[in-house]
Design a protein around this motif. Structure first.
Motif, PDB file in Angstrom:
ATOM      1  N   GLY A  32      64.059  10.012  72.906  1.00  0.00           N
ATOM      2  CA  GLY A  32      64.425  10.780  71.779  1.00  0.00           C
ATOM      3  C   GLY A  32      63.598  11.805  71.618  1.00  0.00           C
ATOM      4  O   GLY A  32      63.917  12.797  70.885  1.00  0.00           O
ATOM      5  N   SER A  33      62.293  11.470  71.780  1.00  0.00           N
ATOM      6  CA  SER A  33      61.108  12.528  71.388  1.00  0.00           C
ATOM      7  C   SER A  33      61.015  13.520  72.328  1.00  0.00           C
ATOM      8  O   SER A  33      61.507  13.439  73.456  1.00  0.00           O
ATOM      9  N   ARG A  34      60.728  14.755  71.989  1.00  0.00           N
ATOM     10  CA  ARG A  34      60.756  16.046  72.767  1.00  0.00           C
ATOM     11  C   ARG A  34      59.292  16.424  72.964  1.00  0.00           C
ATOM     12  O   ARG A  34      58.361  16.155  72.254  1.00  0.00           O
ATOM     13  N   VAL A  35      59.016  16.848  74.429  1.00  0.00           N
ATOM     14  CA  VAL A  35      57.565  17.391  74.857  1.00  0.00           C
ATOM     15  C   VAL A  35      57.592  18.884  75.258  1.00  0.00           C
ATOM     16  O   VAL A  35      58.741  19.306  75.840  1.00  0.00           O
ATOM     17  N   HIS A  36      56.832  19.481  75.007  1.00  0.00           N
ATOM     18  CA  HIS A  36      56.791  20.939  75.325  1.00  0.00           C
ATOM     19  C   HIS A  36      56.211  20.919  76.767  1.00  0.00           C
ATOM     20  O   HIS A  36      55.156  20.418  77.143  1.00  0.00           O
ATOM     21  N   LEU A  37      56.876  21.932  77.664  1.00  0.00           N
ATOM     22  CA  LEU A  37      56.373  21.962  79.060  1.00  0.00           C
ATOM     23  C   LEU A  37      55.845  23.625  79.171  1.00  0.00           C
ATOM     24  O   LEU A  37      55.574  23.982  80.346  1.00  0.00           O
ATOM     25  N   GLY A  38      55.807  24.235  78.385  1.00  0.00           N
ATOM     26  CA  GLY A  38      55.149  25.642  78.202  1.00  0.00           C
ATOM     27  C   GLY A  38      56.258  26.650  78.224  1.00  0.00           C
ATOM     28  O   GLY A  38      57.478  26.325  78.545  1.00  0.00           O
ATOM     29  N   TYR A  39      55.747  27.902  77.859  1.00  0.00           N
ATOM     30  CA  TYR A  39      56.585  29.172  77.987  1.00  0.00           C
ATOM     31  C   TYR A  39      57.885  28.842  77.136  1.00  0.00           C
ATOM     32  O   TYR A  39      59.296  29.298  77.647  1.00  0.00           O
ATOM     33  N   GLY A  40      57.896  28.038  75.823  1.00  0.00           N
ATOM     34  CA  GLY A  40      58.951  27.876  75.057  1.00  0.00           C
ATOM     35  C   GLY A  40      59.916  26.824  75.719  1.00  0.00           C
ATOM     36  O   GLY A  40      60.965  26.515  74.968  1.00  0.00           O
ATOM     37  N   ALA A  41      59.749  26.019  76.753  1.00  0.00           N
ATOM     38  CA  ALA A  41      60.563  25.258  77.408  1.00  0.00           C
ATOM     39  C   ALA A  41      59.997  23.677  76.931  1.00  0.00           C
ATOM     40  O   ALA A  41      58.819  23.363  76.796  1.00  0.00           O
ATOM     41  N   TRP A  42      61.245  22.995  76.401  1.00  0.00           N
ATOM     42  CA  TRP A  42      60.859  21.533  75.934  1.00  0.00           C
ATOM     43  C   TRP A  42      61.880  20.563  76.897  1.00  0.00           C
ATOM     44  O   TRP A  42      62.800  21.131  77.225  1.00  0.00           O
ATOM     45  N   THR A  43      61.641  19.315  76.837  1.00  0.00           N
ATOM     46  CA  THR A  43      62.647  18.483  77.424  1.00  0.00           C
ATOM     47  C   THR A  43      62.491  17.010  76.574  1.00  0.00           C
ATOM     48  O   THR A  43      61.420  16.839  75.658  1.00  0.00           O
ATOM     49  N   LYS A  44      63.562  16.376  76.536  1.00  0.00           N
ATOM     50  CA  LYS A  44      63.853  15.111  75.874  1.00  0.00           C
ATOM     51  C   LYS A  44      63.588  13.975  76.618  1.00  0.00           C
ATOM     52  O   LYS A  44      64.063  13.895  77.715  1.00  0.00           O
ATOM     53  N   ARG A  45      62.782  12.834  76.187  1.00  0.00           N
ATOM     54  CA  ARG A  45      62.562  11.786  76.804  1.00  0.00           C
ATOM     55  C   ARG A  45      63.985  10.786  76.582  1.00  0.00           C
ATOM     56  O   ARG A  45      64.328  10.696  75.617  1.00  0.00           O
ATOM     57  N   VAL A  46      64.241  10.286  77.552  1.00  0.00           N
ATOM     58  CA  VAL A  46      65.529   9.489  77.670  1.00  0.00           C
ATOM     59  C   VAL A  46      65.139   7.812  77.840  1.00  0.00           C
ATOM     60  O   VAL A  46      66.251   7.026  77.678  1.00  0.00           O
ATOM     61  N   ARG A  47      64.115   7.488  78.209  1.00  0.00           N
ATOM     62  CA  ARG A  47      63.796   5.998  78.368  1.00  0.00           C
ATOM     63  C   ARG A  47      62.396   5.777  77.602  1.00  0.00           C
ATOM     64  O   ARG A  47      61.324   6.529  77.800  1.00  0.00           O
ATOM     65  N   ASP A  48      62.516   4.796  77.086  1.00  0.00           N
ATOM     66  CA  ASP A  48      61.243   4.290  76.300  1.00  0.00           C
ATOM     67  C   ASP A  48      60.166   4.115  77.208  1.00  0.00           C
ATOM     68  O   ASP A  48      60.384   3.181  78.156  1.00  0.00           O
ATOM     69  N   PRO A  49      58.595   4.095  76.695  1.00  0.00           N
ATOM     70  CA  PRO A  49      57.538   3.299  77.544  1.00  0.00           C
ATOM     71  C   PRO A  49      57.498   1.934  77.208  1.00  0.00           C
ATOM     72  O   PRO A  49      57.905   1.611  75.848  1.00  0.00           O
ATOM     73  N   ILE A  50      56.827   1.282  77.864  1.00  0.00           N
ATOM     74  CA  ILE A  50      56.805  -0.291  77.563  1.00  0.00           C
ATOM     75  C   ILE A  50      55.295  -0.458  77.121  1.00  0.00           C
ATOM     76  O   ILE A  50      54.305  -0.784  77.817  1.00  0.00           O
ATOM     77  N   LEU A  51      55.017  -0.041  75.645  1.00  0.00           N
ATOM     78  CA  LEU A  51      53.755   0.000  75.379  1.00  0.00           C
ATOM     79  C   LEU A  51      52.985  -1.469  75.038  1.00  0.00           C
ATOM     80  O   LEU A  51      51.794  -1.539  74.958  1.00  0.00           O
TER      81      LEU A  51
END
Length: 288
Positions: A32-51
């Motif tokens: 559900g968190s979003r990350v920046h990929l540059g030039y105004g592009a973003w993507t959303k995470r769809v799976r949780d990491p196993i911290l």
């Protein structure tokens, strides 16, 4: 002596190599968190990491293939101490130093960095990467792969190649020419697409690289954590089988896979096991 890889999620793994422990491409944000990929592009995470798999683990350093949000996100930046060594590209090094990461080291292609402890030496050599096709690559972050070699009393015990977010390109032919036999490869897949451009290897390119490197063990990572990833793991596994490639070994999220040490150092037979769950990992807040 023991060597293993634990899969946290995306390109984040924990490498236990003899007396050393490395963390690769830390991205700790939840689904559900979003990350920046540059030039105004973003993507959303769809799976949780196993911290939980990181709980109680001290690491000697971080291997960071490049500065994209799915490889070093805000949650990971809060977790990483400024004095923890980070090996990355020269351009990422400059940016991280401005953010007060004091022990970051930028490695141009084929330059290496070493840790020595007791009778063991861990050497990391930067390998070339190309994140985009043609001229588009110049608009994307500089990327690197890593060849990690563990030596004991001057004898090579293990060689691991981590591809980083690269597409297939001619410079990768230098990896087997320079290093010879690769015992294990962590291959970044996913067929990431942005504005229609392929930015990470899909099943076809992944099979081509596996055929080129011919590692004893191939562990696919970086394939289904974010919305921009379009090439499923099953496509790569099927294509590899069709091409007669052996040693393809997917690893479950949160699981640990022994890495094949060379003769005289331990068993070359890798059997996957579950990582024990420990609930002492600091809470990670979603990226905003």
């Amino acid at each position: 002596m023991h060597a293993s890889v634990t899969f946290i999620g995306n390109a984040t793994t924990l490498l236990r190599l003899g007396n050393f422990t490395l963390l690769t491409d830390p991205a700790f944000g939840p689904a559900g968190s979003r990350v920046h990929l540059g030039y105004g592009a973003w993507t959303k995470r769809v799976r949780d990491p196993i911290l939980d798999a990181l709980a109680g683990t001290a690491v000697d350093g971080i291997l960071l293939s490049h500065l994209h949000g799915d490889h070093f996100d805000a949650a990971a930046r809060r977790w990483v101490e400024p004095t923890l060594p980070i090996l990355t590209t020269p351009s990422a090094c400059r940016r991280l130093r401005r953010r007060r990461h004091l022990a970051v080291r930028g490695l141009p292609a084929w330059e290496c960095f070493e840790w020595t402890r007791d009778r063991q030496r861990l050497r990391v050599t930067a390998a070339p990467g190309r994140h985009g096709p043609g001229l588009a690559d110049r608009l994307l972050p500089e990327v690197m792969g890593s060849v990690v070699e563990l030596e004991v009393d001057g004898r090579l015990a293990l060689r691991v190649y981590i591809t980083g977010d690269t597409l297939m390109h001619d410079a990768l032919e230098q990896v087997p020419r320079r290093f010879g036999e690769v015992d294990a490869m962590l291959i970044h897949l996913g067929g990431t697409r942005l504005l229609g451009m392929l930015l990470t290897m899909d099943d076809r390119q992944g099979a081509d690289l596996t055929s080129l490197i011919r590692p004893g063990l191939t562990v696919p990572i970086h394939y289904d954590d974010y919305q921009v990833m379009k090439s499923p793991l099953s496509d790569f596994v099927t294509r590899a089988e069709q091409q007669g490639l052996t040693g393809i070994t997917p690893i479950v999220r949160g699981g640990t896979l022994p890495l094949p040490l060379r003769d005289g150092f331990g068993s070359r037979h890798a059997e996957q096991r579950a990582m024990p769950q420990v609930n002492s990992m600091p809470r990670v807040e979603p990226d905003r």
